[in-house]
Scaffold this motif. Sequence first.
Motif, PDB file in Angstrom:
ATOM      1  N   SER B  81     -12.291  24.719  59.575  1.00  0.00           N
ATOM      2  CA  SER B  81     -11.222  25.179  58.701  1.00  0.00           C
ATOM      3  C   SER B  81     -10.049  25.714  59.515  1.00  0.00           C
ATOM      4  O   SER B  81     -10.237  26.349  60.544  1.00  0.00           O
ATOM      5  CB  SER B  81     -11.744  26.299  57.807  1.00  0.00           C
ATOM      6  OG  SER B  81     -10.659  26.973  57.211  1.00  0.00           O
ATOM      7  N   PRO B  82      -8.819  25.456  59.056  1.00  0.00           N
ATOM      8  CA  PRO B  82      -7.661  26.120  59.678  1.00  0.00           C
ATOM      9  C   PRO B  82      -7.711  27.614  59.390  1.00  0.00           C
ATOM     10  O   PRO B  82      -8.594  28.088  58.675  1.00  0.00           O
ATOM     11  CB  PRO B  82      -6.470  25.458  58.992  1.00  0.00           C
ATOM     12  CG  PRO B  82      -6.999  24.865  57.730  1.00  0.00           C
ATOM     13  CD  PRO B  82      -8.452  24.569  57.956  1.00  0.00           C
ATOM     14  N   THR B  83      -6.760  28.352  59.927  1.00  0.00           N
ATOM     15  CA  THR B  83      -6.791  29.811  59.836  1.00  0.00           C
ATOM     16  C   THR B  83      -5.716  30.313  58.860  1.00  0.00           C
ATOM     17  O   THR B  83      -4.748  29.598  58.574  1.00  0.00           O
ATOM     18  CB  THR B  83      -6.582  30.431  61.225  1.00  0.00           C
ATOM     19  OG1 THR B  83      -5.359  29.933  61.765  1.00  0.00           O
ATOM     20  CG2 THR B  83      -7.719  30.049  62.167  1.00  0.00           C
ATOM     21  N   ASP B  85      -3.274  32.347  59.084  1.00  0.00           N
ATOM     22  CA  ASP B  85      -1.870  32.424  59.525  1.00  0.00           C
ATOM     23  C   ASP B  85      -1.188  31.062  59.423  1.00  0.00           C
ATOM     24  O   ASP B  85      -0.012  30.976  59.067  1.00  0.00           O
ATOM     25  CB  ASP B  85      -1.772  32.999  60.942  1.00  0.00           C
ATOM     26  CG  ASP B  85      -2.662  32.281  61.931  1.00  0.00           C
ATOM     27  OD1 ASP B  85      -3.788  31.910  61.549  1.00  0.00           O
ATOM     28  OD2 ASP B  85      -2.248  32.070  63.081  1.00  0.00           O
ATOM     29  N   ASN B 106     -14.137  22.781  48.686  1.00  0.00           N
ATOM     30  CA  ASN B 106     -15.150  23.822  48.638  1.00  0.00           C
ATOM     31  C   ASN B 106     -16.088  23.792  49.846  1.00  0.00           C
ATOM     32  O   ASN B 106     -17.158  23.186  49.802  1.00  0.00           O
ATOM     33  CB  ASN B 106     -15.963  23.730  47.344  1.00  0.00           C
ATOM     34  CG  ASN B 106     -16.891  24.919  47.174  1.00  0.00           C
ATOM     35  OD1 ASN B 106     -16.550  26.030  47.595  1.00  0.00           O
ATOM     36  ND2 ASN B 106     -18.048  24.705  46.609  1.00  0.00           N
ATOM     37  N   THR B 108     -17.384  26.825  52.768  1.00  0.00           N
ATOM     38  CA  THR B 108     -17.371  28.278  52.935  1.00  0.00           C
ATOM     39  C   THR B 108     -16.159  28.750  53.737  1.00  0.00           C
ATOM     40  O   THR B 108     -15.452  29.663  53.334  1.00  0.00           O
ATOM     41  CB  THR B 108     -18.676  28.713  53.620  1.00  0.00           C
ATOM     42  OG1 THR B 108     -19.759  28.195  52.844  1.00  0.00           O
ATOM     43  CG2 THR B 108     -18.784  30.218  53.681  1.00  0.00           C
ATOM     44  N   GLY B 109     -15.918  28.104  54.874  1.00  0.00           N
ATOM     45  CA  GLY B 109     -14.822  28.530  55.744  1.00  0.00           C
ATOM     46  C   GLY B 109     -13.463  28.308  55.106  1.00  0.00           C
ATOM     47  O   GLY B 109     -12.603  29.192  55.124  1.00  0.00           O
ATOM     48  N   ASP B 110     -13.267  27.127  54.541  1.00  0.00           N
ATOM     49  CA  ASP B 110     -11.982  26.823  53.905  1.00  0.00           C
ATOM     50  C   ASP B 110     -11.677  27.823  52.795  1.00  0.00           C
ATOM     51  O   ASP B 110     -10.558  28.322  52.679  1.00  0.00           O
ATOM     52  CB  ASP B 110     -11.989  25.403  53.314  1.00  0.00           C
ATOM     53  CG  ASP B 110     -12.056  24.330  54.392  1.00  0.00           C
ATOM     54  OD1 ASP B 110     -13.091  24.277  55.086  1.00  0.00           O
ATOM     55  OD2 ASP B 110     -11.092  23.567  54.562  1.00  0.00           O
ATOM     56  N   MET B 112     -12.773  30.908  52.314  1.00  0.00           N
ATOM     57  CA  MET B 112     -12.476  32.261  52.803  1.00  0.00           C
ATOM     58  C   MET B 112     -11.108  32.331  53.473  1.00  0.00           C
ATOM     59  O   MET B 112     -10.348  33.276  53.266  1.00  0.00           O
ATOM     60  CB  MET B 112     -13.560  32.723  53.775  1.00  0.00           C
ATOM     61  CG  MET B 112     -14.851  33.075  53.067  1.00  0.00           C
ATOM     62  SD  MET B 112     -16.019  33.901  54.163  1.00  0.00           S
ATOM     63  CE  MET B 112     -16.718  32.539  55.018  1.00  0.00           C
ATOM     64  N   ASN B 113     -10.789  31.328  54.283  1.00  0.00           N
ATOM     65  CA  ASN B 113      -9.501  31.348  54.990  1.00  0.00           C
ATOM     66  C   ASN B 113      -8.326  31.219  54.017  1.00  0.00           C
ATOM     67  O   ASN B 113      -7.309  31.890  54.162  1.00  0.00           O
ATOM     68  CB  ASN B 113      -9.455  30.241  56.043  1.00  0.00           C
ATOM     69  CG  ASN B 113     -10.227  30.615  57.301  1.00  0.00           C
ATOM     70  OD1 ASN B 113      -9.808  31.473  58.053  1.00  0.00           O
ATOM     71  ND2 ASN B 113     -11.377  29.991  57.519  1.00  0.00           N
ATOM     72  N   GLU B 115      -8.361  32.111  50.890  1.00  0.00           N
ATOM     73  CA  GLU B 115      -8.250  33.360  50.113  1.00  0.00           C
ATOM     74  C   GLU B 115      -7.511  34.433  50.922  1.00  0.00           C
ATOM     75  O   GLU B 115      -6.671  35.162  50.391  1.00  0.00           O
ATOM     76  CB  GLU B 115      -9.645  33.863  49.697  1.00  0.00           C
ATOM     77  CG  GLU B 115     -10.230  33.079  48.527  1.00  0.00           C
ATOM     78  CD  GLU B 115     -11.589  33.599  48.066  1.00  0.00           C
ATOM     79  OE1 GLU B 115     -12.080  34.603  48.623  1.00  0.00           O
ATOM     80  OE2 GLU B 115     -12.157  32.983  47.131  1.00  0.00           O
ATOM     81  N   MET B 116      -7.824  34.505  52.223  1.00  0.00           N
ATOM     82  CA  MET B 116      -7.117  35.482  53.064  1.00  0.00           C
ATOM     83  C   MET B 116      -5.625  35.150  53.131  1.00  0.00           C
ATOM     84  O   MET B 116      -4.771  36.033  53.080  1.00  0.00           O
ATOM     85  CB  MET B 116      -7.717  35.515  54.477  1.00  0.00           C
ATOM     86  CG  MET B 116      -9.117  36.129  54.525  1.00  0.00           C
ATOM     87  SD  MET B 116      -9.778  36.242  56.228  1.00  0.00           S
ATOM     88  CE  MET B 116      -9.327  37.922  56.662  1.00  0.00           C
ATOM     89  N   ASP B 119      -3.894  36.185  49.945  1.00  0.00           N
ATOM     90  CA  ASP B 119      -3.687  37.638  49.934  1.00  0.00           C
ATOM     91  C   ASP B 119      -2.480  38.019  50.793  1.00  0.00           C
ATOM     92  O   ASP B 119      -1.693  38.900  50.429  1.00  0.00           O
ATOM     93  CB  ASP B 119      -4.941  38.359  50.448  1.00  0.00           C
ATOM     94  CG  ASP B 119      -6.105  38.299  49.444  1.00  0.00           C
ATOM     95  OD1 ASP B 119      -5.842  38.058  48.252  1.00  0.00           O
ATOM     96  OD2 ASP B 119      -7.260  38.476  49.872  1.00  0.00           O
ATOM     97  N   ARG B 254     -13.744  31.255  42.314  1.00  0.00           N
ATOM     98  CA  ARG B 254     -12.814  32.394  42.336  1.00  0.00           C
ATOM     99  C   ARG B 254     -11.381  31.896  42.247  1.00  0.00           C
ATOM    100  O   ARG B 254     -10.959  31.062  43.041  1.00  0.00           O
ATOM    101  CB  ARG B 254     -12.998  33.185  43.634  1.00  0.00           C
ATOM    102  CG  ARG B 254     -14.160  34.145  43.543  1.00  0.00           C
ATOM    103  CD  ARG B 254     -13.837  35.514  44.069  1.00  0.00           C
ATOM    104  NE  ARG B 254     -13.640  35.544  45.510  1.00  0.00           N
ATOM    105  CZ  ARG B 254     -13.595  36.656  46.209  1.00  0.00           C
ATOM    106  NH1 ARG B 254     -13.733  37.816  45.613  1.00  0.00           N
ATOM    107  NH2 ARG B 254     -13.402  36.620  47.504  1.00  0.00           N
TER     108      ARG B 254
END
Lengths: 214, 357
Positions: B81-83, B85, B106, B108-110, B112-113, B115-116, B119, B254
Amino acid sequence: MPITTADVLDYLQEVADVIGANKEHLTDLDSAIGDADHGINMNRGFQNVLKKLSSVEDKDAGTILKTAGMALVSSVGGAGGPLYGTAFMQAGTAVAGKYELEAVDLLAALEAALKGVVMRGKANLGDKTMVDAITPAVDAMREVVQNGGSTLEALKRATEAAEKGMKDTIPMLAKKGRASYLGERSVGHQDPGATSSYLLINAMLEIAQGKGQD
Amino acid sequence: MKKLINKPDDVVKEELEGIALAYPDLVKIHYEPNFVYRADAPIKGKVGLISGGGSGHEPMHGGFVGMGMLDAACPGEVFTSPTPDQMAEAAKMVDGGAGILYIVKNYTGDVMNFEMAADMLRAEGIAVQNILIDDDVAVKDSLYTAGRRGVGTTVLAEKICGAAAEKGYDLQKLSDLCRKVNINGRSMGMALTSCIVPAAGKPTFDLGENEMEIGIGIHGEPGQERMALKPVDEITEMLALNIIEDEAYTRTVREWDFGKEEWADVELVDPPFQKGDQVLAFVNSMGGTPDIELPIIYRKLYEICEKKGLTIVRNLIGAYITSLEMQGCSITLLKMDDELIELWDAPVKTIGLRWKA
């Protein structure tokens, strides 16, 4: 003897070395039940952490740990980036402003790290993830600290518990992350995330032990 | 490992450098953080459509940046997954003032990243929604796994939502459309060979000469079942029936609740296919399967759809969402309606998909 910010910096260097040395091991574990990138990603992340440390060398432990967390989030990718990044940022928040850490501070940092990982990844104990290594480590450390034990004793017990937790992931059926797609085929393999978590906890013990010999 | 690369660490960077030189009329590249974005971005008043994921799935996602599709794509390392930033900087670059829609596969990493990243954007006052694509029927339950993976339907969602954004759909309407495409799309894939992640240097799994892996994702991860190799008609039938006969699939995802201003769990249900449905049939190569084999798959798929009472009204055949050099295929069926057909047919001009433009 409290943990100083110099020890925290040494710790991050130690983690970078250990992850570098275990890069292939972690990636091999990930090949079996994931996507073969955990060691590569973690190594890239902690090399990036090292690059960012020079700007915070004279800062408090909280700032150093938060900086490490941000560096991980912006360079690891995958699930490891948000999870370890969040763990370090939360640990940093727990010890914000402190230049010396006693056993109780270390416990607070590790508890906060675990809370962050659970919040971000929504994994439960037994799902075959990092949580299975970190949770028993936190529990073991808490027991020692509550009984007035030393930092070294707390870290010894935490490392033993993390190692057992890591090995206990072998028979588990994965319920989170990419390994969960394998169903029964995830059984019999050690979780790479639990393994890197053990390495990170063991590195704390290495630093504390090295300090005792000084 | 035999690959046309220089150093494994430089693969993604050098790929981007080549794309920048080859298609300056379509896309621009931003480095550190890495993202591909429309040469004419930002488009004022248009929702910015962004996706991203690990590299190794080319042409997805960078090859789908351009008029009628994505505004930006964030490539991670291969299969990583990319990050956040990258995702946040890409959004700021293409934000035309109408908000940002992240299309997230979908994993896990994608998840979460992204969602961050969302935010981070909201903290800067940019409206953003994350819509998941989770269409892989090889994953049977969502209770004991991270849920169905995002695979073939992603390509179709990016095309259809890209056309809608071009037409002026607002963020809410575009989010609803993307969710509609996701719950009406189903996919399943299989592999004849593994693939080699450049940095790992060896195949992710070993597959015998007479074996195949059914129910794979797109990351060289092993699938659910390994079995003896069969003729393509039988493989096509196995994949197609798993898709067509899949029952209603329920899971919790989510999404951002704009009213409450917090992440909220949303329950989504995929309605099963029914006799009389119109569908888009997408036959995809995993990267190593040559074009000559894909129509053979389509031929059998057409027959099965006819038998099951599904009418194929549009198709897409080729290598669009790949797993490096893996040999194998995936099939995606998407239930279509007039809105989706019109948006599918709308002009698109990207490296990977181009018509009427």
